[in-house]
Motif scaffolding. Structure first.
Motif, PDB file in Angstrom:
ATOM      1  N   GLY A  25      32.415  -2.520  86.001  1.00 56.25           N
ATOM      2  CA  GLY A  25      33.404  -1.442  85.931  1.00 56.25           C
ATOM      3  C   GLY A  25      33.739  -1.002  84.526  1.00 56.25           C
ATOM      4  O   GLY A  25      34.775  -0.382  84.295  1.00 56.25           O
ATOM      5  N   GLY A  26      32.867  -1.290  83.559  1.00 56.59           N
ATOM      6  CA  GLY A  26      33.138  -0.922  82.168  1.00 56.59           C
ATOM      7  C   GLY A  26      32.737   0.501  81.845  1.00 56.59           C
ATOM      8  O   GLY A  26      32.529   1.334  82.734  1.00 56.59           O
ATOM      9  N   LYS A  27      32.639   0.787  80.543  1.00 56.96           N
ATOM     10  CA  LYS A  27      32.292   2.126  80.083  1.00 56.96           C
ATOM     11  C   LYS A  27      30.780   2.303  80.061  1.00 56.96           C
ATOM     12  O   LYS A  27      30.032   1.343  79.868  1.00 56.96           O
ATOM     13  N   ILE A  28      30.342   3.540  80.244  1.00 59.78           N
ATOM     14  CA  ILE A  28      28.926   3.862  80.095  1.00 59.78           C
ATOM     15  C   ILE A  28      28.547   3.743  78.620  1.00 59.78           C
ATOM     16  O   ILE A  28      29.239   4.259  77.739  1.00 59.78           O
ATOM     17  N   ASP A  29      27.455   3.032  78.356  1.00 59.95           N
ATOM     18  CA  ASP A  29      26.938   2.891  76.998  1.00 59.95           C
ATOM     19  C   ASP A  29      25.917   4.003  76.767  1.00 59.95           C
ATOM     20  O   ASP A  29      24.761   3.916  77.202  1.00 59.95           O
ATOM     21  N   TYR A  30      26.345   5.051  76.088  1.00 60.88           N
ATOM     22  CA  TYR A  30      25.482   6.220  75.927  1.00 60.88           C
ATOM     23  C   TYR A  30      24.328   5.957  74.964  1.00 60.88           C
ATOM     24  O   TYR A  30      23.239   6.536  75.118  1.00 60.88           O
ATOM     25  N   ASP A  31      24.526   5.104  73.964  1.00 61.52           N
ATOM     26  CA  ASP A  31      23.418   4.754  73.069  1.00 61.52           C
ATOM     27  C   ASP A  31      22.316   4.052  73.853  1.00 61.52           C
ATOM     28  O   ASP A  31      21.122   4.338  73.672  1.00 61.52           O
ATOM     29  N   LYS A  32      22.714   3.145  74.736  1.00 66.55           N
ATOM     30  CA  LYS A  32      21.732   2.440  75.558  1.00 66.55           C
ATOM     31  C   LYS A  32      21.048   3.410  76.516  1.00 66.55           C
ATOM     32  O   LYS A  32      19.845   3.311  76.781  1.00 66.55           O
ATOM     33  N   LEU A  33      21.818   4.389  77.006  1.00 66.10           N
ATOM     34  CA  LEU A  33      21.265   5.372  77.925  1.00 66.10           C
ATOM     35  C   LEU A  33      20.195   6.222  77.230  1.00 66.10           C
ATOM     36  O   LEU A  33      19.146   6.523  77.816  1.00 66.10           O
ATOM     37  N   ILE A  34      20.439   6.596  75.978  1.00 69.88           N
ATOM     38  CA  ILE A  34      19.442   7.346  75.208  1.00 69.88           C
ATOM     39  C   ILE A  34      18.158   6.545  75.087  1.00 69.88           C
ATOM     40  O   ILE A  34      17.048   7.072  75.276  1.00 69.88           O
ATOM     41  N   ASP A  35      18.288   5.248  74.808  1.00 72.87           N
ATOM     42  CA  ASP A  35      17.107   4.386  74.702  1.00 72.87           C
ATOM     43  C   ASP A  35      16.397   4.267  76.046  1.00 72.87           C
ATOM     44  O   ASP A  35      15.161   4.340  76.120  1.00 72.87           O
ATOM     45  N   GLN A  36      17.157   4.069  77.126  1.00 70.42           N
ATOM     46  CA  GLN A  36      16.568   3.895  78.451  1.00 70.42           C
ATOM     47  C   GLN A  36      15.853   5.156  78.917  1.00 70.42           C
ATOM     48  O   GLN A  36      14.764   5.091  79.489  1.00 70.42           O
ATOM     49  N   PHE A  37      16.472   6.308  78.690  1.00 66.48           N
ATOM     50  CA  PHE A  37      15.904   7.556  79.176  1.00 66.48           C
ATOM     51  C   PHE A  37      14.838   8.119  78.233  1.00 66.48           C
ATOM     52  O   PHE A  37      14.012   8.927  78.642  1.00 66.48           O
ATOM     53  N   GLY A  38      14.901   7.735  76.968  1.00 67.66           N
ATOM     54  CA  GLY A  38      13.919   8.232  76.017  1.00 67.66           C
ATOM     55  C   GLY A  38      14.210   9.624  75.486  1.00 67.66           C
ATOM     56  O   GLY A  38      13.303  10.342  75.062  1.00 67.66           O
ATOM     57  N   CYS A  39      15.491  10.020  75.509  1.00 68.25           N
ATOM     58  CA  CYS A  39      15.855  11.308  74.909  1.00 68.25           C
ATOM     59  C   CYS A  39      16.290  11.077  73.458  1.00 68.25           C
ATOM     60  O   CYS A  39      16.213   9.961  72.944  1.00 68.25           O
ATOM     61  N   GLN A  40      16.738  12.132  72.785  1.00 64.82           N
ATOM     62  CA  GLN A  40      17.107  12.028  71.372  1.00 64.82           C
ATOM     63  C   GLN A  40      18.594  12.317  71.187  1.00 64.82           C
ATOM     64  O   GLN A  40      19.185  13.075  71.953  1.00 64.82           O
ATOM     65  N   ARG A  41      19.165  11.722  70.168  1.00 63.37           N
ATOM     66  CA  ARG A  41      20.556  11.990  69.822  1.00 63.37           C
ATOM     67  C   ARG A  41      20.657  13.386  69.208  1.00 63.37           C
ATOM     68  O   ARG A  41      19.823  13.782  68.389  1.00 63.37           O
ATOM     69  N   LEU A  42      21.661  14.133  69.627  1.00 57.09           N
ATOM     70  CA  LEU A  42      21.912  15.468  69.073  1.00 57.09           C
ATOM     71  C   LEU A  42      22.678  15.285  67.759  1.00 57.09           C
ATOM     72  O   LEU A  42      23.873  14.982  67.762  1.00 57.09           O
ATOM     73  N   ASP A  43      21.994  15.457  66.635  1.00 56.99           N
ATOM     74  CA  ASP A  43      22.598  15.118  65.350  1.00 56.99           C
ATOM     75  C   ASP A  43      23.177  16.340  64.652  1.00 56.99           C
ATOM     76  O   ASP A  43      22.994  17.485  65.066  1.00 56.99           O
ATOM     77  N   GLN A  44      23.882  16.082  63.560  1.00 57.16           N
ATOM     78  CA  GLN A  44      24.582  17.147  62.853  1.00 57.16           C
ATOM     79  C   GLN A  44      23.656  18.224  62.295  1.00 57.16           C
ATOM     80  O   GLN A  44      23.997  19.419  62.369  1.00 57.16           O
ATOM     81  N   PRO A  45      22.470  17.877  61.762  1.00 52.52           N
ATOM     82  CA  PRO A  45      21.582  18.953  61.292  1.00 52.52           C
ATOM     83  C   PRO A  45      21.207  19.954  62.383  1.00 52.52           C
ATOM     84  O   PRO A  45      21.093  21.158  62.108  1.00 52.52           O
ATOM     85  N   LEU A  46      21.034  19.485  63.615  1.00 52.97           N
ATOM     86  CA  LEU A  46      20.731  20.408  64.717  1.00 52.97           C
ATOM     87  C   LEU A  46      21.932  21.305  65.012  1.00 52.97           C
ATOM     88  O   LEU A  46      21.778  22.512  65.255  1.00 52.97           O
TER      89      LEU A  46
END
Length: 399
Positions: A25-46
């Motif tokens: 029942g904890g929080k979703i770990d979005y960093d782990k989700l990015i790794d699991q799904f294989g997508c990229q972090r939307l960074d400030q330069p974008l």
């Protein structure tokens, strides 16, 4: 993602189009989700690049990381910078009479993208999906789709650049041809690995993913994009929809199509806490666009989980825990003024502002937002819905 990976993910957190839950029942770990799904972090330069290319301030959902991940968004911007156009695709599964604020987020952001880039948009209403998953009748699913379309139109989309369609009405012809092409590329084992289907799921569920996949291909809309089969597609959506488009991106090159690009959001948390996403099945977990100002006040005061301390004395001494405080999180979505939000965060975190004061500010923000939406929706007529759903060329598509 293969079956073994899905099983490992399920031990920690489950995020798919039908279930969102974290371990214990904890929080979703979005960093782990990015790794699991294989997508990229939307960074400030974008984000800075969006600002430069559109000459518009980045949307609050970009500035504050609500939309936090992507697939090939940089390639969409490359194409746009070269003068190549693209189109937007998003959707809604009509399972309830009224939308809640979490449902509005992708549409609010898609409206910004349409205005900023001046591109066409297709919006899919998956009335067939909800008929299968929610055990609704065909007729009820169709009715809810039309009601939800009115809320979507109320977000302010440009009818000269927007086509809204219901699957029950539109699937056929070129759209269905693409569905069959996709279906032939995806084995049963692959579908089980991506979506977690079991032997208890009826075959309608297993056959559905191609329906959501093919709006990413311009040839599915010959009345809009005839002769434009190389047109790129950008999909704004919540990250729980990613499995559909991992599948789509896998098969697209085999069919001679471009892979769709995605820009993906986090979940809008329930009033009771950030353990998943707001649920339409629990009316006290959500703020609906039909809620009165009195309803909103009552829900925020009674149910919005606070990170404040148990007593005023302790709160003045230790301040609020902003990481778990739902009023602060909601203000992060909907309070436009960055300076005011930062001031509230600093004062509340230091104990100089009390929980009641923060909730009062949130009540005003949400009441104003909902009232604006209610007024806009009241102006949406059946004729306007028909105009958005008419199978016709879009006269202002790329202007």
């Amino acid at each position: 993602m293969e079956k073994k990976e899905v099983e490992e993910q399920e031990q920690e957190q489950v995020v798919n189009p039908w279930q969102v839950s974290a371990k214990d029942g904890g929080k979703i770990d979005y960093d782990k989700l990015i790794d699991q799904f294989g997508c990229q972090r939307l960074d400030q330069p974008l984000i800075d690049r969006v600002h430069r290319l559109t000459s518009r301030p980045p949307h609050v959902f970009l500035r504050r990381g609500v939309f936090f991940a992507h697939r090939d968004f940089n390639e969409i911007l490359d194409a746009y910078e070269r003068g190549d156009k693209f189109y937007l695709y998003t959707g809604r599964g009509p399972s309830s009479e009224s939308l809640h604020l979490g449902h509005l987020i992708p549409f609010m952001f898609t409206k910004y993208l349409q205005d900023a880039f001046k591109v066409p948009l297709v919006i899919q209403l998956t009335d067939d999906e909800k008929c299968m998953w929610k055990n609704l009748s065909v007729e009820e699913s169709q009715r809810l789709a039309r009601e939800n379309a009115k809320d979507i139109i109320a977000c302010g989309f440009d009818v000269s650049r927007t086509f809204i369609f219901c699957d029950f009405d539109y699937v056929g012809g070129a759209f269905y041809k693409n569905m069959v092409k996709v279906a032939k590329c995806v084995t049963y084992n692959k579908a089980v690995g991506i979506f977690g289907f079991t032997g208890e799921d009826h075959i309608g569920k297993i056959s559905f993913p191609p329906v959501q996949a093919v709006p990413s291909f311009p040839s599915s809309f010959p009345h809009l994009f005839s002769g434009k089969d190389s047109l790129r597609c950008l999909i704004p959506c919540a990250i729980d929809q990613d499995p559909y488009f991992r599948m789509t991106r896998d098969v697209a090159p085999r069919l001679g199509y471009n892979k769709p690009a995605l820009i993906e959001s986090s979940f809008f948390p329930a009033l009771q806490g950030e353990t998943g996403k707001m649920s339409a099945s629990d009316p006290n977990s959500a703020i609906y666009v039909t809620d009165s100002a009195k309803d909103i006040k009552n829900k925020i005061n009674r149910y919005a989980f606070s990170g404040g301390q148990d007593s005023i004395e302790k709160h003045r001494q230790y301040g609020a825990n902003l990481e778990v405080d739902i009023p602060i999180k909601y203000l992060g979505f909907f309070l436009e003024d960055d300076a005011e939000l930062e001031h509230i965060r600093n004062e509340y975190g230091a104990g100089r502002m009390l929980t009641g004061e923060v909730k009062q500010r949130l009540i005003r923000v949400l009441s104003e937002l909902v009232e604006r939406h209610r007024t806009a929706r009241a102006a949406v007529t059946d004729e306007m819905v028909d105009a958005f759903m008419a199978v016709r060329p879009l006269p202002n598509m790329f202007n």
